[in-house]
Design a protein around this motif. Structure first.
Motif: not given
Length: 109
Positions: A13-17, A101-109
């Protein structure tokens, strides 16, 4: 739920934002399909397939998670952490790094 599974779920849940609907919409884009390792077949990338599974996990009832689901959550957490450590310099908005990263559920922007 076992303590190890609870820790995995918290880390996931922390990784997938990205919310499931947002991730699902992202996976429908050409930019999403353009990045990632597609292996020898050149088909769907590993990350894109993972993203589809992440959407299902986010929509699944917690009580229905299987051992395989928790294993995939650990894979996602590991990928996100490793990839974040490779952040490129400069504007990341429209980069393959961010799109992966977004494919893996994480958007760093």
């Amino acid at each position: 739920m076992k303590d190890a599974d609870r820790e995995t779920l918290d880390a996931f849940r922390d990784a997938v934002n990205m919310a499931p609907a947002r991730l699902d919409a992202w996976l429908d884009t050409e930019a999403s399909r353009a990045v990632g390792d597609k292996g020898e077949t050149g088909g769907e990338s590993v990350g894109h397939a993972s993203g589809r599974r992440i959407v299902r996990l986010l929509r699944k009832r917690q009580d229905d998670y299987t051992a395989d689901d928790f294993a995939h959550m650990r894979k996602v957490v590991g990928y996100v952490h490793r990839h974040l450590a490779q952040r490129p310099e400069g504007d990341i908005c429209d980069t393959p790094w961010r799109h992966s990263l977004m494919n893996w559920g994480h958007d760093p922007a």
